[in-house]
Each structure stands twice: as structure tokens, then as C-alpha cells.
Motif scaffolding. Structure first.
Motif, PDB file in Angstrom:
ATOM      1  N   PHE A   1      -5.326  -1.425   2.892  1.00 21.97           N
ATOM      2  CA  PHE A   1      -5.958  -1.127   1.611  1.00 21.97           C
ATOM      3  C   PHE A   1      -7.394  -0.608   1.759  1.00 21.97           C
ATOM      4  O   PHE A   1      -8.118  -0.516   0.772  1.00 21.97           O
ATOM      5  CB  PHE A   1      -5.947  -2.360   0.705  1.00 21.97           C
TER       6      PHE A   1
ATOM      7  N   SER B   1      -9.210   1.949  -0.743  1.00 21.17           N
ATOM      8  CA  SER B   1      -8.180   2.420  -1.664  1.00 21.17           C
ATOM      9  C   SER B   1      -8.498   2.075  -3.114  1.00 21.17           C
ATOM     10  O   SER B   1      -7.755   2.434  -4.025  1.00 21.17           O
ATOM     11  CB  SER B   1      -6.822   1.799  -1.295  1.00 21.17           C
TER      12      SER B   1
ATOM     13  N   GLN C   1       0.362   3.697  -3.309  1.00 24.29           N
ATOM     14  CA  GLN C   1      -0.282   5.010  -3.170  1.00 24.29           C
ATOM     15  C   GLN C   1       0.612   6.151  -3.667  1.00 24.29           C
ATOM     16  O   GLN C   1       0.141   7.256  -3.928  1.00 24.29           O
ATOM     17  CB  GLN C   1      -0.692   5.254  -1.719  1.00 24.29           C
TER      18      GLN C   1
ATOM     19  N   ARG D   1       0.841  -1.213   0.000  1.00 21.58           N
ATOM     20  CA  ARG D   1       0.000   0.000   0.000  1.00 21.58           C
ATOM     21  C   ARG D   1       0.869   1.253   0.000  1.00 21.58           C
ATOM     22  O   ARG D   1       0.576   2.225  -0.702  1.00 21.58           O
ATOM     23  CB  ARG D   1      -0.919  -0.007   1.225  1.00 21.58           C
TER      24      ARG D   1
END
Length: 297
Positions: free
Chosen positions: A129, A132, A101, A97
Motif C-alpha cells: 500500500f 497509495s 487499485q 492492493r
């Protein structure tokens, strides 16, 4: 994961040009000693083995840095993504993650067949997550589309399959491609040129497939407790079970108690033997459901 991702990036991105290949080697400094070399083409090859990855977090960072630096936008599709929860390392979700990101040159698709695990990963506020990604449910291929596809391939080989036979297989396995493809493959192999695969033939093939999986399914159920089995059988009998912790449901199927049913439900969901859609529970695996039908459970 790093080996699979690194191989995919090399094969699908780096292999597009000599420049991208050399750039890949430059970025993956932690593996530079492990790359092979094609003397005929004068180009590096990705011959990395698991034992070559000595600094996994650093290597993972290098792969993402490379994707960010290439001159074309990338689409990274990770199938059976829920498998990362089974890795012995506890920080895999958070680590991925963190990298994902930050990416501005790539989009990601996370695909998985274990719906409960996928929902937990993306809908639980305690997981990295959380919220997301946009959720997209993949429904089964429509019967008509799938039937046309199957008939086309039979006819190309001067064979045929009846619509009735295909629809029986499709319905028996709830439109699940994995099983339909297997039975269609067997039906295709068993049907001679000029002949037609009919309903009786596919019924026989499904019975053979159940026989083939009998030991595996028995073994699968041998690992769950009696109370979990009793609940599994009750859900199977209902097909679409609701109110499973109610006194009425527990009395109807002679289950031990609502609290025992609640505990058994959590375990069956964890083992992916049952699935939940809103307040309705059903058997997850159509093959298991057919096997239970045959045993008249």
C-alpha cells in the motif's frame, strides 16, 4: 475480512433494491449454496458463516467485481485497517492492493488507531500500500465542541455537569473519545435528575476506572523486559521525551546503555506502548499514563 466485507456490502448496497440483491447472489457464485432465503419477501438473505468460505481469494474477487458493477459509486470505509497485518495469511495486503487499485467505481478510506502500524503500511516502500492513499490525521474533537455535546445530553435528562468537571476528564484523557465517552457514561448514570456532576465526582469515577483496569495494565507490563520497563518509566517521567538514546538521557534515568535503549524503543513501539512524533516519544495510552502517575513511577 471476507465475511465482514461481504456482510457490509450486502447490508449497505445489495439491500437497496431487489435487483441489487439478486445481482449480489449472481456475482458470488462461490457462496451461492450458502445464501439463505426469505420466503415472505421472496428475496435472498446473507446467512453466510466462516466455514462456508472455501475459496477466499475467489470470493474476495467476486465481492470487488460486484462493487465495480453496481450502478452507484461506493465509498468503502475500513476501520482498524492495521488488523489485516495480524492475519495468519501473509499475502493479505498484496491481495487487497491488487483488487483496490483496479477499482473505478469505489473510493476507499482506511482508518486505524495504531498509528505506527498504519504509517508502516502506507509509508514503507517495501509494503503493497506504499503511497497509495492520502494521509489524514484525525485530531481530538475540540474541548468546546465536546463539552457542549456532553452538557446538552445531561440537560436533556434534567441533569447537569460543570464545565470544570468535563474539562478535567477531557484533559486527563488527552481528548481521546473512547475514554471520555466511558467516564461521561458513568457520570451520567451516577447523576440523579436535578443534580449536577462536579469535579470531585468525575475524579472518583476516574479512580474507579483505574481500579477496574489495574489487573489488565499490570498484566500488559508483565510481558515486557526490565530494560523496556525502565525506558517506559523514563519516557513517562519526561511526558515528551527527546534524545532518548543520548548519554545524558540514559545517565539521568540510569538506563543500561544507548544501544540497549535503542532496542527497547523498537520493542515498545512495536507493542504500541509508546508513540513517536518526529523525534519526540510519549506514552501511547492516556489510561496507562494515569495509572503510572498513580503508582508514582
Amino acid at each position: 475480512f471476507i465475511l465482514a466485507l461481504g456482510t457490509a456490502v450486502f447490508d449497505n448496497v445489495a439491500s437497496r433494491s431487489e435487483k441489487l440483491r439478486k445481482m449480489f447472489v449472481t456475482f458470488l457464485k462461490s457462496l451461492s449454496a450458502s445464501f439463505g432465503y426469505d420466503t415472505l419477501l421472496n428475496l435472498p438473505t446473507f446467512d453466510v458463516k466462516l466455514g462456508d468460505i472455501q475459496r477466499p481469494e475467489y470470493t474476495l474477487s467476486e465481492i470487488f467485481d460486484y462493487l465495480e458493477a453496481v450502478d452507484k459509486r461506493c465509498l468503502v470505509v475500513i476501520d482498524e485497517f492495521q488488523q489485516i497485518t495480524r492475519y495468519p495469511e501473509k499475502n493479505v495486503e498484496a491481495l487487497l492492493r491488487t483488487h483496490i487499485q483496479k477499482m473505478s467505481n469505489a473510493n476507499f478510506v482506511f482508518s486505524g488507531s495504531r498509528r505506527r502500524l498504519m504509517e508502516e503500511m502506507f509509508f514503507s516502500s517495501k509494503r503493497p500500500f506504499y503511497q497509495s492513499a492520502k494521509s489524514l490525521r484525525l485530531d481530538p474533537i475540540k474541548t468546546s465542541v465536546y463539552q457542549e455535546f456532553a452538557i446538552h445530553h445531561f440537560q436533556q435528562a434534567e441533569k447537569n455537569i460543570t464545565a470544570e468537571a468535563f474539562e478535567y476528564v477531557y484533559d486527563a484523557f488527552w481528548g481521546v473519545t473512547f475514554y471520555i465517552q466511558r467516564i461521561m457514561k458513568d457520570a451520567f448514570a451516577e447523576t440523579l435528575m436535578g443534580d449536577t456532576c462536579n469535579l470531585e465526582a468525575v475524579k472518583g469515577l476516574i479512580e474507579d476506572y483505574l481500579d477496574e483496569n489495574d489487573s489488565r495494565l499490570r498484566e500488559q507490563l508483565s510481558f515486557i523486559t526490565e530494560s523496556q520497563k525502565e525506558l517506559l518509566y523514563a519516557i513517562h517521567a519526561e511526558k515528551q521525551a527527546q534524545g532518548i538514546t543520548s548519554m545524558a538521557f540514559n545517565k539521568k534515568y540510569r538506563l543500561r546503555s544507548p544501544s540497549s535503549t535503542q532496542s527497547a524503543t523498537l520493542k515498545l513501539l512495536e507493542y504500541d506502548l509508546i508513540t513517536r512524533a518526529e523525534n519526540t516519544y510519549s506514552i501511547s495510552d492516556p489510561l496507562l499514563s494515569l495509572w503510572l502517575d498513580r503508582r508514582k513511577v
